[in-house]
Design a protein around this motif. Structure first.
Motif, short mmCIF file in Angstrom:
data_model
loop_
_atom_site.label_atom_id
_atom_site.label_comp_id
_atom_site.label_asym_id
_atom_site.label_seq_id
_atom_site.Cartn_x
_atom_site.Cartn_y
_atom_site.Cartn_z
N GLU A 92 -18.81 -21.12 78.82
CA GLU A 92 -18.45 -19.56 78.45
C GLU A 92 -19.79 -19.51 79.31
OE1 GLU A 92 -20.44 -17.96 74.87
OE2 GLU A 92 -21.96 -19.77 75.24
N PHE A 93 -18.79 -17.87 79.98
CA PHE A 93 -18.79 -16.51 80.80
C PHE A 93 -20.68 -16.30 80.39
CE2 PHE A 93 -15.85 -16.16 85.05
CZ PHE A 93 -17.08 -17.73 84.90
N VAL A 94 -20.95 -15.77 80.82
CA VAL A 94 -22.16 -14.55 79.50
C VAL A 94 -22.99 -14.06 80.90
CG1 VAL A 94 -23.67 -17.07 78.37
CG2 VAL A 94 -24.80 -16.46 80.79
N GLU A 95 -23.83 -12.96 80.43
CA GLU A 95 -23.93 -11.69 81.58
C GLU A 95 -25.27 -11.91 81.96
OE1 GLU A 95 -21.76 -9.41 81.95
OE2 GLU A 95 -20.65 -9.68 80.61
N CYS A 96 -26.01 -11.38 82.99
CA CYS A 96 -27.32 -11.67 83.54
C CYS A 96 -28.05 -12.14 82.32
CB CYS A 96 -27.76 -10.16 84.28
SG CYS A 96 -29.41 -10.54 84.76
N LEU A 97 -28.67 -13.77 82.90
CA LEU A 97 -29.47 -14.88 82.31
C LEU A 97 -30.88 -13.86 83.47
CD1 LEU A 97 -27.45 -17.70 82.53
CD2 LEU A 97 -28.59 -16.58 80.38
N GLU A 104 -17.64 -4.65 83.56
CA GLU A 104 -17.49 -5.39 82.36
C GLU A 104 -18.23 -5.87 81.60
OE1 GLU A 104 -14.53 -8.35 84.15
OE2 GLU A 104 -15.08 -9.62 82.59
N PHE A 105 -19.58 -5.15 82.42
CA PHE A 105 -20.92 -5.72 81.47
C PHE A 105 -20.84 -5.05 81.10
CE2 PHE A 105 -25.33 -4.64 81.04
CZ PHE A 105 -26.16 -5.75 80.74
N TYR A 106 -20.32 -3.47 80.83
CA TYR A 106 -20.77 -2.29 79.85
C TYR A 106 -20.18 -2.79 78.83
CZ TYR A 106 -24.91 -1.09 82.65
OH TYR A 106 -26.68 -1.26 83.52
N ALA A 107 -19.07 -2.87 79.25
CA ALA A 107 -17.78 -2.81 77.61
C ALA A 107 -18.40 -3.84 77.69
CB ALA A 107 -16.63 -3.00 78.93
N HIS A 108 -18.70 -5.32 77.58
CA HIS A 108 -18.99 -5.67 76.71
C HIS A 108 -19.84 -6.09 75.32
CE1 HIS A 108 -20.73 -10.33 75.39
NE2 HIS A 108 -19.54 -10.09 75.83
N GLU A 109 -20.78 -5.15 76.26
CA GLU A 109 -22.58 -5.17 75.33
C GLU A 109 -22.71 -3.84 74.77
OE1 GLU A 109 -24.47 -7.21 75.54
OE2 GLU A 109 -23.64 -8.47 76.69
#
Ligand SMILES: Cc1cc2nc3c(=O)[nH]c(=O)nc-3n(C[C@H](O)[C@H](O)[C@H](O)COP(=O)(O)O)c2cc1C
Ligand code: SF4
Ligand code: FES
Length: 658
Positions: free
Chosen positions: A133-138, A537-542
């Motif tokens: 899966e793709f995940v956001e900043c680790l 994309e980050f903010y829409a997801h979070e």
């Protein structure tokens, strides 16, 4: 007992429940869900019913967590589960290529539509050996691109050799000694030879002496030292720590709580992870001192779910500290009791926002609370007075006690005192972490001297100075900054981006912010619509989804930049983007609204010609420099996104509405 729950698992479950007050068992919901998923591989209906019954809740109270937190899975993953970071610094370093190559090698047909794939689009290989899966900043942007293979973090993954992460153990990149421009106080042990995370190493270095010293002081004295130090919170808002602490009354009737915010999810930020991994006792000592100052008998460290190793390191450090009487009952014979517990999140950025964090710690969805009335210092955890501080802030407290507030205040600049850890990632030769005296190092020194300069053959196009929420600054921007003179008067000083001091006030005066200290550097190969689309994309997801402007607006902004990239843009797009951003900021429950609006507002405003041109027709993305043969660069044939002032671009955007 339910016969399907083995005794060992139930023992762990009971222990986890014991970390919370007896009338607040709901707080154990996330820990129980983690334990269940680790044991059974998924959260099914049985899990929901069993955990709800165990905690005296309704099944919906558990189910709503499963559908909110991305790390919780309703379907089984593969035997080896891979998470690929897709956020900006990793994407710039090739993480989409890493994803493609891993899928090709494992035979995974990746689901890309979250609507069809469920809230967490995990794709599994036909033999079920792998899932991805793709995940956001680790929180490892300095060693991008990064992946997690099960619990192990693989850094500097080479896209062409991505499969090696499945056969080889994760290797930790070497930690490096301080740059001459650094002033390491909190990071003084990072990269030291023979430095280990055990308590013996820490004690041999004088560890916990500052706790002993603090226990001899009065609470008011400690709070005063922190006030005198001028320490401003390192979590993002830069609020003065001593002032925040003084909101806690000395005669509070309710229990006081301290929460260490180790959610570290702001893209571009990767400092707290190093503290936790390399010097966990420093954080515990800072927490014990802070608890004593606030008369808080219980502290929680809220650590993001993607830091499983960090959570284990902290758990073991807590055990050691208890054995040595630095934590627990009557610490060091002082009569003061304090305990620290680790609480793991499960993959949602909004858990870093302090009231979202508190809701999450109470076992609910991380929906931020409205302030006022829910200021944590007044109505925080379990509606009790609560102080939430960032990991780095809590470590700074220990050093303030060691040297005294006045001495600490001599580091840095007035109103911007002490040291802070700045993380540099993106298009620089030597990305990394640097502990600097606040405001004593300029952006130019940071980029060109400390981080080795812009990648070979490129020029600075833009910089995001304080994590991806911060407004972007153009590489050729000039600012008029009001500067205070020794006699108290102020003068206007012209400054370029390179000359900006790295401190809260200077970056705010330049129209952006120091935020969480995550500096993301963009060179002239970068297409600003592509960059903004990644951020959107980050903010829409979070977005947690509570407020309509944020929930809908973040999604619209992403959809617009996406279609601009794919050739479906219309002339009005830049204007529409800006209008959406303007209608989110200031109209939401929490500051996530600003965090998602600021990138769009600033990118569209600062790079109008690129947005206008993209709105008219899609432009093929330039080759990333790492894929560009050096001979081509030398013959100056690299296709680059021109700098904003390029007349060709201005012409392209001349009749656009912005
Ligand atoms: C959307 C959002 C995300 C945040 N994420 C974090 C985070 O990951 N870590 C952190 O320490 N603070 C984060 N904060 C700031 C916290 O709300 C809070 O201000 C901070 O933890 C206070 O600690 P400090 O005073 O030591 O800075 C975030 C704020 C917002 C609005
Ligand atoms: S601003 Fe966004 S993240 Fe914050 S509460 Fe509203 S919807 Fe949730
Ligand atoms: S770790 Fe990938 S962007 Fe931060």
């Amino acid at each position: 007992m339910d016969s399907r729950v083995p005794a060992e698992l139930e023992r762990k479950i009971d222990k986890a429940i014991g970390h919370y007050p007896p009338d607040q068992k709901r707080s154990a919901a996330l820990p129980l869900l983690h334990l269940w998923q680790e044991h059974f591989g998924l959260i099914n209906d049985d899990a929901v019913t069993w955990i709800a019954a165990k905690l005296g809740l309704q099944p919906i109270n558990i189910f709503e967590l499963v559908t909110f937190y991305p790390m919780l899975r309703e379907k089984r993953a593969g035997k080896t589960h891979i998470r690929v970071c897709r956020t900006l610094s990793c994407a710039m370093a090739g993480s989409y290529q890493v994803m493609e190559n891993l899928c090709a090698a494992t035979g995974i047909q990746r689901k890309t539509d979250p609507a069809a794939a469920g809230h967490t689009p995990v794709s599994v290989s036909p033999d079920r050996n792998y899932s991805i899966e793709f995940v956001e900043c680790l929180a490892s942007c300095g060693t991008a691109p990064v992946c997690m293979v099960n619990d192990d973090l693989h850094e500097n993954v080479q896209p062409d050799n991505a499969m090696s992460i499945l056969s080889q153990p994760a290797e930790k990149p070497a930690l490096y000694p301080p740059h001459p421009l650094e002033q390491r106080i909190i990071f003084k042990n990072i990269g030291r030879s023979n430095w280990k995370t055990d308590i013996k190493t820490y004690l041999d270095d004088g560890g916990y002496d500052d706790l002993r010293k603090a226990l001899q002081m009065s609470r008011a004295e400690i709070v005063n030292e922190v006030k005198t130090s001028g320490l401003r919170g390192r979590g993002g808002a830069g609020f003065p720590c001593g002032v925040k602490w003084s909101f806690i009354k000395p005669d509070e009737k309710k229990p006081v709580y301290l929460i260490g915010n180790a959610d570290e999810s702001e893209p571009g930020t990767f400092k707290d992870r190093y503290i936790i991994h390399e010097d966990p006792h420093q954080l515990l000592e800072g927490i014990a001192i802070s608890c004593f100052a606030l008369n808080a008998r219980t502290a929680y460290i809220y650590i993001r779910g993607e830091f499983p190793e960090g959570a284990r390191i902290l758990e073991s450090a807590i055990e050691e500290a208890r054995e040595h009487k630095f934590l627990g009952k009557n610490i060091l014979g002082s009569g003061f009791d304090v305990d620290v517990h680790i609480h793991r999140g499960a993959g949602a950025y909004i858990c870093g926002e302090e009231t979202g964090l508190i809701e999450s710690l109470e076992g609910k969805r991380a929906y931020p609370r409205i302030k006022p009335p829910y200021f944590p210092a007044v109505l925080g955890l379990y509606m009790c007075p609560t102080i939430v501080n960032n990991v780095e802030t809590l470590c700074a407290v220990k050093h303030i006690i060691a040297m005294g507030g006045a001495k600490y205040a001599q580091f840095g600049r007035p109103n911007n005192t002490g040291t802070r850890i700045v993380c540099v990632s993106g298009d620089v030769e030597r990305p990394g972490y640097f502990e600097i005296e606040v405001g004593k190092v300029t952006m130019g020194q940071l980029i060109y001297e400390m981080a080795g300069g812009i990648k070979w053959g490129r020029r600075l196009k833009a910089v995001i100075p304080g994590g991806s929420s911060a407004k972007v600054l153009r590489g050729d921007e000039q600012f008029k900054i009001k500067q205070k003179q020794p006699d108290g008067s102020t003068i206007d000083v012209e400054m370029s981006v390179d000359e900006l001091p790295m401190d809260v006030d200077s970056l705010a005066a330049a129209g952006s912010m120091a935020g969480s200290g995550g500096v993301i550097v963009l060179d002239d190969s970068r297409d600003m619509v592509w960059v903004l689309n990644n951020i959107n994309e980050f903010y829409a997801h979070e977005s947690c989804g509570q407020c309509t402007p944020c929930r809908e607006g973040s999604l619209w902004m992403k959809k617009i930049t996406e279609r601009m990239l794919n050739g479906g843009g219309v002339t009005e797009d830049p204007h529409t983007l800006k209008t959406i951003g303007d209608n989110i900021a200031g109209r939401t429950i929490c500051a996530f609204g600003e965090a998602c609006a600021w990138p769009t507002q600033s990118f569209v405003e600062k790079f109008p010609e690129e947005f206008a041109a993209h709105a008219r027709k899609s432009i093929p993305p330039p080759l990333p420099p790492e894929n560009t043969p050096r001979e081509l660069i030398e013959r100056e044939q690299i296709p680059t996104s021109p700098l904003a002032r390029d007349p060709g671009w201005e012409k392209a955007g001349a009749d656009a509405v912005i």
